[in-house]
Design a protein around this motif. Structure first.
Motif, PDB file in Angstrom:
ATOM      1  N   GLY A  80       0.826  -1.214   0.000  1.00 59.64           N
ATOM      2  CA  GLY A  80       0.000   0.000   0.000  1.00 59.64           C
ATOM      3  C   GLY A  80       0.857   1.260   0.000  1.00 59.64           C
ATOM      4  N   GLY A  81       2.053   1.177  -0.598  1.00 54.59           N
ATOM      5  CA  GLY A  81       2.944   2.341  -0.646  1.00 54.59           C
ATOM      6  C   GLY A  81       2.486   3.353  -1.679  1.00 54.59           C
ATOM      7  N   ASP A  82       2.815   4.628  -1.437  1.00 62.08           N
ATOM      8  CA  ASP A  82       2.434   5.689  -2.369  1.00 62.08           C
ATOM      9  C   ASP A  82       3.570   6.057  -3.314  1.00 62.08           C
ATOM     10  OD1 ASP A  82      -0.195   6.332  -1.256  1.00 62.08           O
ATOM     11  OD2 ASP A  82       0.966   6.865   0.536  1.00 62.08           O
ATOM     12  N   ILE A  83       4.798   5.895  -2.842  1.00 63.19           N
ATOM     13  CA  ILE A  83       5.931   6.423  -3.610  1.00 63.19           C
ATOM     14  C   ILE A  83       7.203   5.659  -3.227  1.00 63.19           C
ATOM     15  CG2 ILE A  83       6.743   8.246  -2.032  1.00 63.19           C
ATOM     16  CD1 ILE A  83       6.476  10.170  -4.503  1.00 63.19           C
ATOM     17  N   ILE A  84       8.153   5.586  -4.170  1.00 63.99           N
ATOM     18  CA  ILE A  84       9.452   4.954  -3.907  1.00 63.99           C
ATOM     19  C   ILE A  84      10.440   6.067  -3.564  1.00 63.99           C
ATOM     20  CG2 ILE A  84      11.369   3.670  -4.963  1.00 63.99           C
ATOM     21  CD1 ILE A  84       9.210   2.466  -6.921  1.00 63.99           C
ATOM     22  N   LEU A  85      11.233   5.853  -2.533  1.00 65.23           N
ATOM     23  CA  LEU A  85      12.259   6.828  -2.147  1.00 65.23           C
ATOM     24  C   LEU A  85      13.645   6.238  -2.392  1.00 65.23           C
ATOM     25  CD1 LEU A  85      13.108   9.492  -0.658  1.00 65.23           C
ATOM     26  CD2 LEU A  85      13.071   8.157   1.458  1.00 65.23           C
ATOM     27  N   LYS A  86      14.527   7.029  -2.992  1.00 63.28           N
ATOM     28  CA  LYS A  86      15.914   6.607  -3.195  1.00 63.28           C
ATOM     29  C   LYS A  86      16.849   7.701  -2.680  1.00 63.28           C
ATOM     30  CE  LYS A  86      15.288   2.750  -5.622  1.00 63.28           C
ATOM     31  NZ  LYS A  86      15.935   2.480  -6.887  1.00 63.28           N
ATOM     32  N   GLY A  87      18.034   7.293  -2.283  1.00 64.08           N
ATOM     33  CA  GLY A  87      19.076   8.247  -1.891  1.00 64.08           C
ATOM     34  C   GLY A  87      20.072   8.369  -3.032  1.00 64.08           C
ATOM     35  N   VAL A  88      20.487   9.593  -3.339  1.00 67.63           N
ATOM     36  CA  VAL A  88      21.403   9.824  -4.459  1.00 67.63           C
ATOM     37  C   VAL A  88      22.645  10.553  -3.954  1.00 67.63           C
ATOM     38  CG1 VAL A  88      21.662  11.251  -6.524  1.00 67.63           C
ATOM     39  CG2 VAL A  88      19.659   9.784  -6.280  1.00 67.63           C
ATOM     40  N   ARG A  89      23.822   9.925  -4.195  1.00 69.06           N
ATOM     41  CA  ARG A  89      25.075  10.516  -3.706  1.00 69.06           C
ATOM     42  C   ARG A  89      25.818  11.297  -4.770  1.00 69.06           C
ATOM     43  NH1 ARG A  89      26.962   4.652  -2.058  1.00 69.06           N
ATOM     44  NH2 ARG A  89      25.949   4.509  -4.077  1.00 69.06           N
ATOM     45  N   SER A  90      25.550  10.978  -6.037  1.00 70.49           N
ATOM     46  CA  SER A  90      26.393  11.506  -7.114  1.00 70.49           C
ATOM     47  C   SER A  90      25.620  11.533  -8.425  1.00 70.49           C
ATOM     48  CB  SER A  90      27.593  10.580  -7.290  1.00 70.49           C
ATOM     49  OG  SER A  90      27.095   9.285  -7.652  1.00 70.49           O
ATOM     50  N   VAL A  91      26.245  12.139  -9.424  1.00 75.48           N
ATOM     51  CA  VAL A  91      25.656  12.158 -10.768  1.00 75.48           C
ATOM     52  C   VAL A  91      25.521  10.721 -11.283  1.00 75.48           C
ATOM     53  CG1 VAL A  91      26.098  12.868 -13.154  1.00 75.48           C
ATOM     54  CG2 VAL A  91      26.505  14.453 -11.279  1.00 75.48           C
ATOM     55  N   TYR A  92      26.496   9.884 -10.938  1.00 72.17           N
ATOM     56  CA  TYR A  92      26.438   8.480 -11.358  1.00 72.17           C
ATOM     57  C   TYR A  92      25.189   7.814 -10.769  1.00 72.17           C
ATOM     58  CZ  TYR A  92      27.481   3.534 -11.636  1.00 72.17           C
ATOM     59  OH  TYR A  92      27.391   2.184 -11.867  1.00 72.17           O
ATOM     60  N   ASP A  93      24.969   8.007  -9.471  1.00 70.46           N
ATOM     61  CA  ASP A  93      23.757   7.451  -8.831  1.00 70.46           C
ATOM     62  C   ASP A  93      22.500   7.966  -9.521  1.00 70.46           C
ATOM     63  OD1 ASP A  93      25.047   6.002  -6.881  1.00 70.46           O
ATOM     64  OD2 ASP A  93      24.457   7.288  -5.202  1.00 70.46           O
ATOM     65  N   LEU A  94      22.516   9.261  -9.834  1.00 70.73           N
ATOM     66  CA  LEU A  94      21.326   9.877 -10.433  1.00 70.73           C
ATOM     67  C   LEU A  94      20.983   9.224 -11.771  1.00 70.73           C
ATOM     68  CD1 LEU A  94      19.208  12.106 -10.019  1.00 70.73           C
ATOM     69  CD2 LEU A  94      20.712  13.643 -11.262  1.00 70.73           C
ATOM     70  N   GLN A  95      22.025   8.925 -12.565  1.00 67.69           N
ATOM     71  CA  GLN A  95      21.786   8.270 -13.864  1.00 67.69           C
ATOM     72  C   GLN A  95      21.139   6.903 -13.673  1.00 67.69           C
ATOM     73  OE1 GLN A  95      25.685   8.480 -15.635  1.00 67.69           O
ATOM     74  NE2 GLN A  95      25.069  10.186 -16.950  1.00 67.69           N
ATOM     75  N   GLN A  96      21.670   6.151 -12.684  1.00 69.16           N
ATOM     76  CA  GLN A  96      21.095   4.825 -12.395  1.00 69.16           C
ATOM     77  C   GLN A  96      19.648   4.963 -11.944  1.00 69.16           C
ATOM     78  OE1 GLN A  96      23.101   1.946 -12.673  1.00 69.16           O
ATOM     79  NE2 GLN A  96      24.472   3.444 -13.580  1.00 69.16           N
ATOM     80  N   GLU A  97      19.443   5.905 -11.041  1.00 72.54           N
ATOM     81  CA  GLU A  97      18.098   6.071 -10.462  1.00 72.54           C
ATOM     82  C   GLU A  97      17.094   6.557 -11.498  1.00 72.54           C
ATOM     83  OE1 GLU A  97      17.280   4.732  -7.869  1.00 72.54           O
ATOM     84  OE2 GLU A  97      19.216   4.430  -6.929  1.00 72.54           O
ATOM     85  N   GLN A  98      17.592   7.384 -12.426  1.00 73.89           N
ATOM     86  CA  GLN A  98      16.690   7.890 -13.469  1.00 73.89           C
ATOM     87  C   GLN A  98      16.162   6.723 -14.307  1.00 73.89           C
ATOM     88  OE1 GLN A  98      18.483  10.836 -16.011  1.00 73.89           O
ATOM     89  NE2 GLN A  98      16.492  11.717 -16.497  1.00 73.89           N
ATOM     90  N   MET A  99      17.048   5.795 -14.643  1.00 76.45           N
ATOM     91  CA  MET A  99      16.631   4.626 -15.431  1.00 76.45           C
ATOM     92  C   MET A  99      15.650   3.763 -14.650  1.00 76.45           C
ATOM     93  SD  MET A  99      19.885   3.235 -17.549  1.00 76.45           S
ATOM     94  CE  MET A  99      21.045   3.298 -16.221  1.00 76.45           C
ATOM     95  N   MET A 100      15.984   3.523 -13.371  1.00 79.07           N
ATOM     96  CA  MET A 100      15.109   2.675 -12.549  1.00 79.07           C
ATOM     97  C   MET A 100      13.758   3.344 -12.306  1.00 79.07           C
ATOM     98  SD  MET A 100      17.365   0.560  -9.807  1.00 79.07           S
ATOM     99  CE  MET A 100      18.719   1.595  -9.373  1.00 79.07           C
ATOM    100  N   ALA A 101      13.788   4.657 -12.101  1.00 82.72           N
ATOM    101  CA  ALA A 101      12.536   5.390 -11.849  1.00 82.72           C
ATOM    102  C   ALA A 101      11.621   5.304 -13.063  1.00 82.72           C
ATOM    103  CB  ALA A 101      12.838   6.848 -11.512  1.00 82.72           C
ATOM    104  N   GLU A 102      12.218   5.441 -14.244  1.00 86.82           N
ATOM    105  CA  GLU A 102      11.430   5.388 -15.471  1.00 86.82           C
ATOM    106  C   GLU A 102      10.821   3.992 -15.641  1.00 86.82           C
ATOM    107  OE1 GLU A 102      10.561   7.976 -17.009  1.00 86.82           O
ATOM    108  OE2 GLU A 102       9.442   6.863 -18.525  1.00 86.82           O
ATOM    109  N   ALA A 103      11.655   2.951 -15.395  1.00 85.52           N
ATOM    110  CA  ALA A 103      11.164   1.571 -15.520  1.00 85.52           C
ATOM    111  C   ALA A 103      10.042   1.322 -14.517  1.00 85.52           C
ATOM    112  CB  ALA A 103      12.315   0.593 -15.282  1.00 85.52           C
ATOM    113  N   ASN A 104      10.255   1.755 -13.294  1.00 85.95           N
ATOM    114  CA  ASN A 104       9.228   1.513 -12.266  1.00 85.95           C
ATOM    115  C   ASN A 104       7.939   2.278 -12.549  1.00 85.95           C
ATOM    116  OD1 ASN A 104      10.612  -0.365 -10.689  1.00 85.95           O
ATOM    117  ND2 ASN A 104      11.747   1.231  -9.610  1.00 85.95           N
ATOM    118  N   TYR A 105       8.071   3.449 -13.162  1.00 80.19           N
ATOM    119  CA  TYR A 105       6.883   4.241 -13.522  1.00 80.19           C
ATOM    120  C   TYR A 105       6.080   3.513 -14.608  1.00 80.19           C
ATOM    121  CZ  TYR A 105       4.065   8.300 -14.818  1.00 80.19           C
ATOM    122  OH  TYR A 105       3.018   9.153 -15.062  1.00 80.19           O
TER     123      TYR A 105
END
Ligand code: PNS
Length: 156
Positions: A80-105
């Motif tokens: 029953g979650g509303d949103i996924i939360l991720k922690g981002v340390r760097s531009v590299y993390d952000l690139q990974q998270e952007q891909m995962m966020a898009e897939a999960n969306y």
């Protein structure tokens, strides 16, 4: 707002703890979700990771812990979650998270991902770094909560 914070937590670090602490004041309910990959043998067992999380997070009354295999978005729905939360340390993390966020969306019927930027002092901490330092006999107290380092040392 019920926020799902997923990861391997192998092991929990000060970086994870900082994100959980910040989320626990910003949102009503947080579920820390230990995502399991059957093709990837972890360093710590699932039970050990869950034990560490339970011990380290027991003072946060609005933080729960859960685990499972398979698609994260299916667990977000189950919980029953509303949103996924991720922690981002760097531009590299952000690139990974952007891909995962898009897939999960896409696969999760429009489940959104929110990112918290790491506090400066935690940007260099990762679980893989902790595993490496520990395996080579180095001191990990600067990277993980006391309970985690005590648990790891007691395993030796
Ligand atoms: O702590 P980690 O290892 O960086 O966390 C990565 C994790 C577990 C959050 C990510 O791999 C994940 O969401 N796995 C679940 C499987 C899944 O849903 N994959 C497809 C979308 S990315």
């Amino acid at each position: 707002m019920h926020v799902i914070y997923p990861g391997s937590f192998d092991p929990l670090t000060f970086g994870h703890l900082s994100i959980i602490e910040r989320a626990s004041t910003a949102f009503q309910k947080i579920t820390v979700f230990v995502a399991l990959n059957p093709n990837k043998k972890g360093w710590l067992s699932v039970d050990e990771r869950l034990h560490i999380l339970r011990e380290s997070l027991k003072s946060y009354k609005n933080v729960k812990i859960d685990t499972g295999e398979g698609l994260l978005v299916e667990h977000v729905k189950r919980l029953g979650g509303d949103i996924i939360l991720k922690g981002v340390r760097s531009v590299y993390d952000l690139q990974q998270e952007q891909m995962m966020a898009e897939a999960n969306y896409e696969i999760g019927s429009e489940i959104e991902t929110l990112v918290f930027l790491s506090r400066f002092q935690f940007q260099g901490i990762s679980s893989s770094l902790v595993r490496q330092i520990f395996a080579l006999g180095g001191e990990i107290d600067a990277f993980v909560p006391k309970g985690v380092s005590q648990f790891l040392k007691s395993k030796k």
